[in-house]
Structures are given as C-alpha cells and as structure tokens.
Design an enzyme around this catalytic site. Structure first.
Site, short mmCIF file in Angstrom:
data_model
loop_
_atom_site.label_atom_id
_atom_site.label_comp_id
_atom_site.label_asym_id
_atom_site.label_seq_id
_atom_site.Cartn_x
_atom_site.Cartn_y
_atom_site.Cartn_z
N THR A 88 7.25 -16.73 31.99
CA THR A 88 7.98 -17.70 30.96
C THR A 88 8.33 -17.10 29.60
O THR A 88 9.02 -17.84 28.78
CB THR A 88 6.96 -18.76 30.51
N LYS A 89 8.45 -15.75 29.37
CA LYS A 89 8.65 -15.29 28.26
C LYS A 89 9.97 -15.07 28.19
O LYS A 89 10.81 -14.69 28.93
CB LYS A 89 7.56 -13.88 28.01
#
Length: 388
Positions: free
Chosen positions: A185-186
């Site tokens: 998700t980064k």
C-alpha cells in the site's frame, strides 16, 4: 443508491509493464535471492534520500528492529514513541527487551508532540522513534535537540515518508537512522520490503551483518564466480534481507516515484480545496516546514456537527462504493498494550479524540480525477444526510 456504480478500493498499487518486465528479468537471471539488484537498489535509494548508507530488508519492521539492536537498545532500556502508529513501531522495542514509552500527539499533524517528550524522559531512556504519520514530517529540530541533550538514539519511522522532506531535507538523511516501508500500500512498493538508511558507518556495518544471520559481509555472493564458500558468523543475527525479486520491483518503482508523487499531490490538492468548503470536517495540513508524501489522506470529522459517529460514517461511504480505512487505533487501546502496561482511557487524550474522528480516504496513483470527484461527492452526500 450510490452514484458510483463500481466500488473504489481504498488502495491499489500501481504496477505497470516496466515493473513486470524487471521482475521477469530477475527470474530469468537465475539470481532471485539477495544479489546485484538488491545492492543497486540500496545504492540508488541512499542517493535518492541523501544518506551515505542503506540496507534493503524484508520489511520496515525488520529495519526498525535491526536498527535498535545495532544501536545497543536492550533489556531495561526505554524508547519513546507515539500511540498513533501501527503496532510494529512499538513491537520492535519489546522485541529488544526494552519498554515502549508513549507520548501524546499534536492534534493538527497527529505526529508525536515534541513538547511532551521531556515529561517522559527517565534515566532508562535510550531512544526516540518519531513516526511521520501519513507522510507529514515530525518537528525534528525539537526532537533532535532533546536527543542530543540526553544522548538518545533517534530512529525515524519513515514507513509513510518516502519522498517526505523536512525543511528542504529528505527524510532518511536526518536522524541517526530511518526505516522505510515498501509494503503493497506504500508510495513505493516491492510487495513486502523495507530499507534502513543512516550516515553512521558503524551502524550500517552492524545492521548489514545482523540482517543475514550475523554472517561476514561477503557472504551474500558466496555462490557467485568471484565469491568464496568461506564465511564467518560474527554474532547471532537474523534473516531479514531483501531478495532481488523485490529489489527489481523497487528499482522500477523508484525510477517513477516522482511521477507517482505528482499524482498523489494533485489528488490531495483537489481534496483539500473541496473539503475546505465543508465545516463538518477538517482536511489534513502541510505545514510550512514540510513536503508531504501524501501516503495517506486523513480527514477528521467534526462530530459535534453530525448526527452519526465515525463508524457509521465509514459504513455510509461503503454504501456509496467508497473504500476507506482508519490510521490508527492508538496503541494503548489494544489489549496487549493496555493489559501489559496498565494503560486506560484518558492516558493520551489527544490521540483518543483524534482516533474517534479520523477516516483515511482513497488516494493513490491509479486513481483518476473522476475517482477523486466521486469520493468528494460521496462525502458530501453523507454529510448532507447527517448534518445537524
């Protein structure tokens, strides 16, 4: 009935053909564990953030843990951090045998409040882990001043802070060490993965050795033509290194990070402009000293102006086909930390108040401006239905 027909997920990573090709190239190379691409990723990432050294690891958690171990943090020590973070920031302190000491947050940035750190110092305090929540940097000048006065190790949790700057300097080049996350998700993704950066050569060497079972530094290439079968275990380390499969993806992601960040900034600026018109919520800030990475876009509901709470608001957005999340449930509210350290309601009033009001909205490079408009429209509709 939702105006949006398809569900907008809270987050989707941007994986393009160049990413896929680089991973396939790694698979075809025959070198899929730690190897030349991992070393190249370390080199390029260190250059990007302006640090002398970088070690690529299998997670940000590993980066935090190894940095603490390398710094000599251990049994009987205390390390100060924030309750408004993911559990890993404090779990790693416990893994060393030390005790996490929590300090309440600033209500605007949601980062640790430097003014409250001094209240929690003790003769056992050995370090501080400031967490750059959502990609907005902490007030590092004050934190570093306290650390230097008391000879404390500053380990920045930069899980959200790839691209973040503090007073024109990149996060990753300022504290004694910084841990980054490349989780799915980064802002920069390798699936799993992390990096620790530092300007301290001794710390760097220690972390590198610890990351591969405590084996001597040349152990990674012992199967290459130029390598040697001989290695020495210098101390009982861990198995925390990154693989070339992950590093290959990291290299292509790093190459387009500026483009992806441009999309994030455009979306954040649009959200800010639209949400500033809605008194029932507060949009996130970007203070003068900061360059925000916009890893998360977190609104705060003004619940005194609404007839529903945050949980119901989240469900209403889900019914509008908008995915959301909450970052974070404060650490002292989790059973382990509550029961182990005796925390109770009211111990960190700012974090508790903020937690009751926050929602993380979708913001990522695969989103279109139409997606962003759908988010704004959905938030408006929910507010219109439940405005006092």
């Amino acid at each position: 009935m939702s105006a949006r027909q398809e569900f907008l997920p809270y987050n989707i990573p941007l994986i393009e053909e160049d990413d896929i090709a680089e991973v396939v190239d790694t698979l075809r190379s025959g070198w899929i564990a730690k190897g030349p691409k991992t070393l190249e990723f370390e080199k390029q990432f260190a250059e990007y953030v302006g640090a002398k050294y970088a070690v690529a690891l299998n997670s940000c958690t590993a980066a935090l843990h190894l940095a603490l171990v390398a710094a000599g943090i251990g049994e009987g020590d205390e390390v100060i951090t924030t309750p408004m973070t993911f559990a890993s920031s404090a779990n790693v302190i416990i893994h060393t045998g030390a005790k996490p000491v929590l300090v309440d947050i600033d209500p605007i940035t949601m980062n640790i409040d430097p003014k409250k750190i001094r209240e929690k110092l003790s003769p056992r305090t050995k370090g501080i882990i400031p967490v750059h929540i959502a990609g907005h940097p902490c007030d590092l000048d004050e934190i570093m001043t306290i650390a230097r006065e008391h000879n404390l190790f500053v380990l920045e949790d930069g899980a959200h802070a790839v691209y973040t700057q503090y007073k024109g300097k990149m996060i990753g080049s300022l504290g004694d060490a910084t841990a980054f996350s490349f989780y799915a998700t980064k802002n920069l993704v390798t699936g799993e993965g992390g990096m620790v950066t530092t300007n301290n050569e001794d710390l760097y060497n220690k972390i590198r050795i610890l990351s591969t079972h405590g084996m001597s530094r040349n152990a990674w290439n012992r199967y290459a033509q130029a390598g040697s079968w001989y290695y020495e275990v210098l101390e009982p380390g861990y198995k925390d290194n990154m693989s070339d499969i992950m590093a290959g993806l990291g290299l292509t992601q790093l190459a387009k990070l500026e483009r992806m960040q441009g999309v994030r900034r455009d979306l954040a600026e649009y959200f800010n402009a639209e949400f500033a018109k809605i008194p029932e919520l507060e949009e996130p800030v970007e203070l003068d000293y900061a360059r925000h990475a916009w890893h998360l876009y977190i609104i705060k509901l003004n619940l005194d102006k609404l007839s529903i709470d945050r949980g119901a608001f989240v469900e209403e957005l889900k019914a509008e086909n908008i995915g959301t999340s909450v970052h974070f449930i404060p650490l002292h509210m989790h059973p382990y930390y509550r029961d182990t350290f005796g925390y109770k309601a009211g111990d960190f009033p700012v974090a508790e108040d903020v937690f009751e009001r926050i929602i993380s909205l979708p913001l990522y490079p695969k989103m279109s401006m139409q997606d962003a408009q759908d988010v704004v429209d959905a938030v408006r509709r929910v507010i219109e239905r439940f405005r006092k």
